[in-house]
Design a protein around this motif. Structure first.
Motif, mmCIF file in Angstrom:
data_model
loop_
_atom_site.group_PDB
_atom_site.id
_atom_site.type_symbol
_atom_site.label_atom_id
_atom_site.label_comp_id
_atom_site.label_asym_id
_atom_site.label_seq_id
_atom_site.Cartn_x
_atom_site.Cartn_y
_atom_site.Cartn_z
ATOM 1 N N THR A 1 1.034 -1.131 -0.113
ATOM 2 C CA THR A 1 -0.036 0.125 -0.091
ATOM 3 C C THR A 1 0.816 1.297 0.032
ATOM 4 O O THR A 1 0.335 2.365 -0.360
ATOM 5 C CB THR A 1 -0.995 -0.012 1.245
ATOM 6 N N HIS B 1 -8.206 -1.540 -10.877
ATOM 7 C CA HIS B 1 -7.132 -0.716 -10.603
ATOM 8 C C HIS B 1 -5.810 -1.492 -11.282
ATOM 9 O O HIS B 1 -5.926 -2.583 -10.983
ATOM 10 C CB HIS B 1 -6.672 -0.014 -9.469
ATOM 11 N N PHE C 1 -3.495 4.581 -9.432
ATOM 12 C CA PHE C 1 -2.848 3.501 -8.894
ATOM 13 C C PHE C 1 -1.790 3.326 -9.803
ATOM 14 O O PHE C 1 -0.526 2.835 -9.499
ATOM 15 C CB PHE C 1 -3.590 2.197 -8.938
ATOM 16 N N LYS C 2 -1.778 3.876 -10.786
ATOM 17 C CA LYS C 2 -0.687 3.632 -11.954
ATOM 18 C C LYS C 2 0.315 4.718 -11.719
ATOM 19 O O LYS C 2 -0.059 5.901 -11.989
ATOM 20 C CB LYS C 2 -1.255 3.688 -13.581
ATOM 21 N N TYR D 1 -3.817 8.189 -2.863
ATOM 22 C CA TYR D 1 -2.992 8.055 -3.810
ATOM 23 C C TYR D 1 -3.036 9.657 -4.988
ATOM 24 O O TYR D 1 -2.131 10.085 -5.343
ATOM 25 C CB TYR D 1 -3.222 6.779 -4.917
ATOM 26 N N HIS E 1 -2.562 -2.236 -10.295
ATOM 27 C CA HIS E 1 -1.425 -1.860 -9.202
ATOM 28 C C HIS E 1 -0.421 -2.781 -9.382
ATOM 29 O O HIS E 1 -0.686 -4.057 -9.214
ATOM 30 C CB HIS E 1 -2.201 -2.186 -7.910
ATOM 31 N N GLU E 2 0.925 -2.142 -9.489
ATOM 32 C CA GLU E 2 2.148 -2.978 -9.688
ATOM 33 C C GLU E 2 1.693 -4.155 -10.940
ATOM 34 O O GLU E 2 2.235 -5.416 -10.385
ATOM 35 C CB GLU E 2 2.438 -3.376 -8.230
#
Ligand code: MIG
Length: 659
Positions: free
Chosen positions: A13, A367, A286-287, A386, A369-370
């Motif tokens: 997170t 989203h 999230f990007k 974020y 995310h990673e």
């Protein structure tokens, strides 16, 4: 000591900083806790003398026992005590007793729904449940509560530091539309000789509620106006909303579509939701590339002279989604021309009221995310964090030398490194005056030092006495902003009858800025709290654990404000001998030494009472019309068995980053 127990497969997170210097031990169990990884629960027996602190911005008291709280960031403007969730999720609890040899803190790093049943189901049972069963659970133990907080803060990173002018008084109202409106507010404060540093721009400054636009009819030459205001030492602080209006030709919308920056549904289509501008897309914060892109847009306003922002609607709030609205309309047909009975009438009503912030809608989009797609609801509580991180990092890139004001409505632990918070749409209620005080220490525990409530109350109509008491209660609160809703009674200080009384309170605020700034900066630099529950200092005193309407502000001052209408005094508990300072104004005050114990203290409507600790000092400057004009060479010191030199006064230029 910090222990980490991992449940399931939690996502990264960013709440905890990446390069931690503190040792963390990985464990499979936690002493005195019953862990059930399959259920995602951890349970603990609460003894009678245990107090549970924390959870940041929530309803109810400083001691969180006796309710069930749910971390699920929600745009709910009715902060009544039956609620479980507000705008923020700060999943940190601190458990202690008066005779404790060890104090314990727990942080549940899970950005989905987390439930804290703190003696609700069973009076003496604490049950924490991660909805998904994926969580990193940090257990922090130390000798004292302050040490637990300090240790925790070393792993979540240093708090955001605003520019010094952000400690001055701010005026806001949803409804200021034009340059003239803002000018009138300034003129009225100026004519009343009431100090002020900022005026806020709510959504009406924008063109059709489009982020990073200025309505050129309402503000014909915005940069010139910003400059003109700055000459008067007034900073204009515009609002930024999370949703980007869907409109052909709007560059931010078009860039977002071209580059695949908006959140999408399972079928790959962009989610169509609606907020102020009507239909919007939500940036996928999230990007990393989206964070960079959106954050960089703040420069559009910076280039026009702006040096402060507030991020709103970033839970994110959703008025409706196209998909759900269609379902509602289709369904409504079934009720047409029917004899609605007890069952069907309530179904019908529920259908209509299910339109905004619908839980189903938060399960409709994803989203990235990673590198992995994650359904929104599983990481819901990170969205505001974020968005604010995106802004905070960009502001640092854009102006590496300079601090910019930034605070947010929604938050999660970790966001405190990038901005502050305000506590959202409270009401002009006396109960919310007390709530405003009670939320502060809990916010400070998890690093949200720059925070505050809408003074006077956002919803409902404010009365003159409530406004006076709010300004007194918040006299040492870092974010000191009068804000209210469209449609509510006007509550700028000059609207009331006793303008002189308000001027005296605001002047006192400005006289206290050297103290506020010193104590704030020390707390930020040393990972400490600015506001503390009394028991954090008097930890052997059982009474101190039960005080719900007094807190410590900085090292010297105990606050014990009047929080009820039509009372011209109150009972105050002194955990040790203290000096009562009763201010009629910044330079008209009385000092009286009082013994440890219970006292009835008079406090008239336009009086402010502060309690100075023995062996401590309170610096006071002569007030000025803005923070920039405060003269530090004339500081006067009120002392109680102390020498002015005992006080560590902190000052700097108020604007450079990290000294
Ligand atoms: O739903 O921008 O909390 O401070 O004035 C209302 C209008 C949207 C909510 C914020 C409030 C702000 C208001 N906003």
């Amino acid at each position: 000591m910090i222990q980490l127990l991992r449940m399931g497969n939690p996502i990264h997170t960013g709440a905890i900083i990446d390069n931690i210097e503190t040792d963390i031990t990985y464990v499979e169990t936690l002493p005195a806790w019953k862990i059930d990884k399959a259920l995602g629960t951890l349970e603990k027996q609460l003894s009678d003398t245990m107090t549970v602190f924390g959870l940041g911005e929530t309803v109810r008291g400083i001691n969180k026992r006796g309710w069930i709280y749910v971390s699920n960031n929600s745009d709910d403007p009715n902060h009544t005590e039956d609620k479980h969730s507000l705008y923020a999720s700060q999943n940190f609890l601190l458990i202690t007793t008066p005779d404790a040899e060890m104090v314990e803190g727990v942080f549940i790093d899970d950005p989905g729904t987390v439930t804290f049943d703190i003696g609700y189901t069973l009076l003496d049972r604490l049950t924490i449940r991660s909805g998904s069963g994926n969580a990193d659970i940090y257990r922090i133990t130390a000798r004292t509560a302050s040490e637990v907080v300090h240790l925790f803060r070393t792993i979540i990173g240093q708090s955001y530091i605003p520019p010094k002018w952000a400690f001055g008084f701010g005026q806001s109202r949803w409804g200021y539309q034009t340059m003239e409106d803002i000018q009138n507010v300034y003129d009225a404060y100026h004519n009343a000789s009431i100090p002020i540093d900022s005026i806020y721009l709510d959504i009406d400054y924008m063109e059709r509620y489009k982020d990073f636009t200025i309505n050129s009819t309402r503000f014909p030459d915005f940069p010139a106006f910003v400059k003109k205001m700055q000459k008067n030492n007034i900073h204009l602080v515009p609002i930024i909303d999370a949703g980007v209006k869907i409109e052909e030709g709007y560059d931010i919308y078009e860039e977002g579509c071209e580059n695949d920056y908006f959140v999408k549904k399972e079928n790959g289509e962009r989610l169509v939701a609606a907020v102020w501008p009507g239909r919007v897309h939500f940036p996928d914060f999230f990007k990393p590339e989206v964070q960079d892109w959106f954050g960089q847009k703040y420069q559009i306003l910076i280039n026009q002279g702006i040096d402060g922002f507030w991020n709103d609607m970033n839970e994110p709030a959703i008025f409706y989604t196209d998909d759900h609205l269609k379902e509602v309309f289709d369904n409504l047909e079934n009720y047409r021309n029917q004899n609605l009975d007890i069952q069907s009438f309530f179904e019908f009503k529920a259908l209509v009221s299910s339109i905004d912030n619908n839980p189903e809608d938060y399960r409709r989009f994803y989203h990235e995310h990673e590198g992995k797609l994650i359904r929104h609801d599983k990481v819901h509580n990170l969205y505001g964090f974020y968005m604010t991180k995106s802004a905070g990092e960009a502001l640092k890139r854009i102006e590496p030398e300079k601090r910019t004001l930034l605070f947010s409505r929604s938050s999660y632990i970790g966001m405190h490194r990038y901005g502050g918070v305000w506590t959202g749409d409270n009401k002009s209620w006396w109960s919310h005056l007390l709530l405003a005080l009670q939320q502060l220490p809990a916010l400070n525990m998890c690093g949200f030092l720059y925070s505050g409530s809408d003074m006077g109350g956002f919803g409902a109509d404010c009365t003159e006495d409530l406004m006076a008491r709010w300004l007194e209660l918040a006299i040492l609160t870092p974010l000191y902003r009068n804000h209210t809703s469209l449609g509510s009674r006007f509550q700028e200080l000059y609207r009331f009858s006793c303008i002189d009384g308000f001027r005296r309170i605001i002047e006192l605020r400005y006289a206290l800025i050297p103290y506020i700034y010193s104590e704030f900066m020390k707390a930020a630099h040393n990972d400490c709290m600015y506001f503390q529950p009394l028991s954090f200092i008097w930890d052997a005193d059982p009474r101190a654990y039960e005080i719900e309407d007094q807190i410590m502000a900085g090292e010297s001052i105990m606050l014990a404000p009047v929080v009820h209408q039509n009372m011209t005094g109150r009972y105050v508990y002194l955990p040790e001998d203290m000096k009562l300072i009763r201010f009629r104004s910044w330079n008209q005050y009385t000092e009286e030494i009082l013994n440890k114990g219970n006292h009835y203290i008079k406090c008239g409507l336009f009086e402010t009472i502060l309690f100075l600790r023995k062996g401590h000092v309170l610096p006071l400057a002569a007030p000025a019309l803005s923070t920039a004009e405060i003269d530090y060479s004339t500081i006067n010191y009120i002392t109680y068995d102390a020498d002015p030199l005992d006080y560590e006064l902190y000052n700097d230029d108020g604007i450079s980053r990290k000294v």
